[in-house]
Scaffold this active site. Structure first.
Site: not given
Ligand SMILES: *Cc1c(COP(=O)(O)O)cnc(C)c1O
Length: 377
Positions: A40, A131, A159, A216, A252, A299-301
């Site tokens: 993601k 969530r 999660h 995950r 700046y 700065c920006m760049d």
């Molecule tokens: C992003 C995410 C993870 C990974 O989390 P980390 O802390 O990067 O290991 C696992 N499960 C879900 C649902 C997530 O959205």
């Protein structure tokens, strides 16, 4: 420097490290445990296409995206692996789930029963993050989904909110709640084959209790916080050099005033590249292995550094801004700490305009060579 147009700055994405991190974590897992790599937010800023192809080659079983469109983008470039959409599914997603063979996360019976026939789903349980997901003690709703004939309940997951805070009691409570749900479904002979709850912290620190059938880990596989190898490095070049006399303000607001004659190097990196502005006079950039303090405001760049201790500094010299080979002082973790934030925010903020170069099988290459290597469309 890379490709045809000279670049002032770039990110090096070490796909060898990504693949090694995946194999390292896989070897810690009981045989048969599946792995999902979250890609993601453009793979936490590392580039979702390159990261996905590298991860699949290293044996990852699933990719995870937050939103439908992120999954579609991967499919349109030829990613064939299983893709789980981690964000909540809406009815308007259905035609696309089918067309692109994407697996939704389902958080209610109402939406599950409307899914097109034959959809594989993962049921999301809210065990305490609040969530999204079905409430942890709503066994009846989950069982009803598992019994539906239009969907195949392949997965069940939750999660964790505090896995990276070992002293916090919430994880224990979340794990107990998830386990009760799994047991309840087991007893009803409805347990989905892939149960999963572990993010990076849980995968590596609370192995036995959190692995289930799949893990995950994101942050750990990208190489931060868990003493695996970092995947991303932010580099730039020296674009200007000047000798500045004592008593002059720099950048700046003139938040830095020279106390002596100084060699000031201007580096092509700024907050427009994702190199956070933060407070003036904070942090260092490495040139030729020497730490050069940032002078005044970023700065920006561009930003200016004190290169007085780098006598042989040249225009065009490589400057290491984040994750240099010379010092842990500019690790992603250290940079995040300086800016009062977390590693995730630093890597996901890497700007689009930064050129990406990849390290793959020991060689540095641009996107076009990588595309050839993997026959990416
Ligand atoms: C992003 C995410 C993870 C990974 O989390 P980390 O802390 O990067 O290991 C696992 N499960 C879900 C649902 C997530 O959205």
């Amino acid at each position: 420097m890379f490709g045809t147009v000279p670049r002032p700055n770039w990110i090096e994405i070490d796909l060898d490290n990504l693949q090694n991190n995946i194999r390292y974590v896989r070897d810690l897992l009981p045989a048969g445990t599946k792995m999902l790599l979250p890609v993601k937010a453009d793979a936490y800023g590392h580039g979702s296409l390159a990261s996905s192809f590298a991860a699949i080659e290293a044996g990852v079983d699933f990719l995870g995206v937050a939103h439908l469109f992120e999954g579609i983008a991967l499919r349109e470039h030829g990613v064939n692996a299983r893709i789980l959409i981690l964000g909540p599914c809406m009815e308007s997603d259905f035609p696309f789930l089918q067309k692109y063979n994407l697996t939704p996360s389902i958080s209610s019976y109402e939406i599950a029963k409307k899914c097109p026939a034959g959809t594989k789903i993962h049921i999301k349980i809210d065990t305490g993050m609040h969530r999204f997901g079905i409430k942890y003690d709503n066994f009846e709703e989950v069982k009803k989904i598992c019994e539906l004939s239009n969907v195949e309940a392949e997965g069940l997951y939750s999660h964790l909110a505090t896995a990276d805070m070992p002293e916090h009691s919430a994880m224990e409570i979340q794990l107990t709640r998830f386990d009760r749900m799994v047991k309840e479904l087991e007893n009803a002979r409805l347990r989905p084959p892939i149960c999963h709850i572990a993010n990076s912290a849980a995968t590596l620190r609370f192995a036995e209790r959190t692995h289930y059938d799949m893990v995950r880990p994101g942050l750990a596989l990208y190489g931060y916080e868990f003493s695996v190898k970092p995947v991303l490095r932010l580099c730039a070049t020296v674009r200007a050099l000047r000798e500045v006399e004592a008593g002059e303000g720099v950048s700046y607001g003139h938040f830095f005033v020279t106390q002596k004659n100084m060699r000031v190097a201007t580096i092509a990196i700024g907050y427009g590249d994702g190199y956070l502005r933060g407070k003036p006079n904070e942090g260092v950039i490495f040139i030729r292995g020497k730490a050069c303090p940032i002078l005044g405001r970023v700065c920006m760049d561009a930003c200016m550094v004190d290169a007085s201790d780098v006598p042989d500094v040249q225009l065009g010299d490589r400057a290491e801004c984040i994750n240099g080979e010379f010092s842990p002082k500019i690790s992603v973790e250290a940079f995040a700490a300086t800016h009062n934030t977390i590693s995730y925010e630093i890597t996901t903020r890497m700007a689009r305009r930064l050129y990406r170069v990849y390290k793959y099988k020991g060689a540095m290459m641009g996107w076009h060579e990588l595309k050839e290597a993997w026959k990416i469309v």
